[in-house]
Design an enzyme around this catalytic site. Structure first.
Site, PDB file in Angstrom:
ATOM      1  N   HIS A 137      20.846  81.677  62.955  1.00 27.82           N
ATOM      2  CA  HIS A 137      22.030  81.009  62.426  1.00 27.82           C
ATOM      3  C   HIS A 137      22.499  81.673  61.132  1.00 27.82           C
ATOM      4  O   HIS A 137      23.709  81.789  60.882  1.00 27.82           O
ATOM      5  CB  HIS A 137      21.700  79.533  62.197  1.00 27.82           C
ATOM      6  N   GLU A 194      24.389  84.693  62.104  1.00 29.65           N
ATOM      7  CA  GLU A 194      25.725  84.291  62.578  1.00 29.65           C
ATOM      8  C   GLU A 194      26.700  84.174  61.406  1.00 29.65           C
ATOM      9  O   GLU A 194      27.835  84.674  61.465  1.00 29.65           O
ATOM     10  CB  GLU A 194      25.624  82.965  63.317  1.00 29.65           C
ATOM     11  N   HIS A 195      26.264  83.526  60.343  1.00 26.54           N
ATOM     12  CA  HIS A 195      27.125  83.381  59.164  1.00 26.54           C
ATOM     13  C   HIS A 195      27.429  84.732  58.520  1.00 26.54           C
ATOM     14  O   HIS A 195      28.566  84.995  58.109  1.00 26.54           O
ATOM     15  CB  HIS A 195      26.446  82.473  58.133  1.00 26.54           C
ATOM     16  N   GLU A 241      25.259  73.001  54.701  1.00 32.57           N
ATOM     17  CA  GLU A 241      25.391  72.598  56.107  1.00 32.57           C
ATOM     18  C   GLU A 241      24.177  71.783  56.538  1.00 32.57           C
ATOM     19  O   GLU A 241      24.302  70.765  57.225  1.00 32.57           O
ATOM     20  CB  GLU A 241      25.553  73.835  56.991  1.00 32.57           C
TER      21      GLU A 241
END
Length: 443
Positions: free
Chosen positions: A58, A61-62, A138
């Site tokens: 993740h 991904e960012h 997040e």
């Protein structure tokens, strides 16, 4: 461009090609559309992560949005939004996808931006430092949403001490422990041509997509990526996790471990989930909301992975109604495992799923997502008519047998978030078998 028509509707034409370096190109040709949706898929997600690097997929991904050798983060956004399109990404347990959508004549522009992000992202130390804080926000956001966090607690119960039980976003601790070397090493080991798929749906031909990808295929690193950690069978249910937190509403998630995406039982489970709680005419919606007013939200869903899966029933209600609600839910599970579904109820559930499949045919993004998920997960593709045929073959007797196989106490886990500390004893009393109780306090 060839077109498939039935009753006047133009069905997509699906094609898949594999290049010599293992890179795959899949297309759903929809000549009647004005848009094209494009995704670059990596066959790697949170299941591939060692425990100390939980959340690295993740994080990557960012970082792919944080600038390349050719474009700044702003220029990446402007390159797509400036032509009327949009850009996004997601990370799951078994894949990561970077996707965009725009007018069909902008396909090569989208491909250029996505491949630039995928192959040439900078991973600048200062960007990593800033994005780490963004991701921690997040994580905090999910933690502050009990209806979301209860699902993470459930995963940890169902898949203890293994990747499927860990949050896809990672934790504050694991995020703080990651540096540039961790990110780039994981990227280079897992983002290989052999597990990369470029998928497009919309007004585009397979030849057009294939030709564009072939021109840049040599830039993708070759080699076979590592395998994920298989799920273990150490779960000894039923297990209850009561998480105490000051909330106005109690949230619960009841999970049943089921089967993989390769098991024929998945078709019956899809229908069983609809019967239980996927729409307003489902049993649980009618009994827990319409008839008794116990809950505002109640729903069921199924997830299938390479080697396992689950069915989850989740909802929000007043603390004192948790016991009666669990009693209703378990009675419905037992009824489905012991009695064949009535013909009319089976027909309604099947027609609902068939209708949802038909509706998805109208959207280029959903076509791209479906095609990409299947190509990675099944190493092939089932056309919508084939999926509908498989669902249509499921019988009431098969559904009862599948329910009897999976709707059992030893496959059950229950996560609860509530301010009522007495719910632990209540939950244990309402679940069958010999439940174990785990309790925790909010941090």
């Amino acid at each position: 461009m060839s077109v498939q028509k039935k009753n006047g509707f133009q069905f997509p034409v699906y094609r898949i090609s594999r290049l010599p370096n293992g890179l795959r190109v899949a297309t759903a040709e929809m000549p009647h559309m004005t848009s094209v949706s494009l995704g670059i898929w990596a066959g790697a997600g949170s299941r591939y992560e060692p425990a100390p690097l939980n959340g690295v997929s993740h994080f990557i991904e960012h970082m792919l949005f944080k600038g390349t050798r050719r474009r700044s983060p702003l220029e990446i956004s402007q390159a797509v939004e400036g032509i009327g399109g949009y850009l996004n990404a997601f990370t799951s347990e078994e894949s990561t996808c970077f996707y965009s959508k725009a007018r069909h004549e902008c396909f090569e522009d989208l491909l250029d931006v996505l491949t630039d992000m995928y192959l040439h992202s900078r991973f600048a130390p200062e960007d990593i430092r800033k994005e780490r804080e963004v991701i921690k926000e997040e994580v905090a956001q999910y933690y502050d949403e009990p209806q979301q966090y209860v699902l993470e607690l459930l995963n940890a119960l169902q898949w203890p001490a293994q990747p499927l039980g860990r949050p896809i976003t990672g934790t504050f601790h694991t995020l703080d422990g990651m540096n540039r070397r961790h990110l780039t090493s994981f990227l280079h080991e897992h983002y290989r041509s052999g597990n990369t798929l470029i998928c497009a749906a919309g007004r585009i031909t397979h030849h057009q997509a294939l030709k564009a990808v072939q021109a840049m295929a040599g830039k993708f690193a070759t080699g076979k990526p590592p395998a994920f950690v298989p799920a273990t069978a150490r779960h000894q249910g039923p297990v209850v996790h009561l998480h105490w937190r000051k909330t106005e509403q109690t949230q619960f998630a009841l999970g049943l471990r089921t089967c993989s995406r390769h098991d024929p039982a998945r078709w019956a489970l899809r229908l069983l989930s609809v019967v239980l709680g996927e729409n307003m005419s489902s049993r649980l919606f009618q009994k827990l909301r319409e008839d008794s007013g116990m809950a505002y939200s109640i729903q069921s869903s199924v997830s299938f992975f390479a080697d396992t899966g689950d069915l989850v029933i989740a909802g929000g209600l007043d603390a004192e109604k948790l016991g009666p609600a669990l009693e209703v839910i378990w009675k419905e599970l037992e009824d489905l495992a012991t009695h064949a579904l009535r013909a009319a109820e089976l027909r309604r559930a099947r027609d609902y799923l068939l209708g949802q499949i038909d509706l998805s045919l109208e959207n280029t993004e959903s076509q791209m997502m479906n095609l990409g998920e299947q190509c990675l997960g099944l190493d092939g593709f089932m056309k919508p008519d084939e999926v509908k045929a498989a669902l249509s073959r499921v019988t009431a007797a098969e559904m009862r047998a599948v329910a009897a196989r999976f709707f059992r106490p030893d496959r059950c886990s229950l996560a609860v978030i509530s301010s009522d500390k007495s719910l632990g004893r209540l939950a244990l009393r309402e679940l069958p078998g010999n439940p174990q109780l785990v309790q925790s306090l909010s941090a």
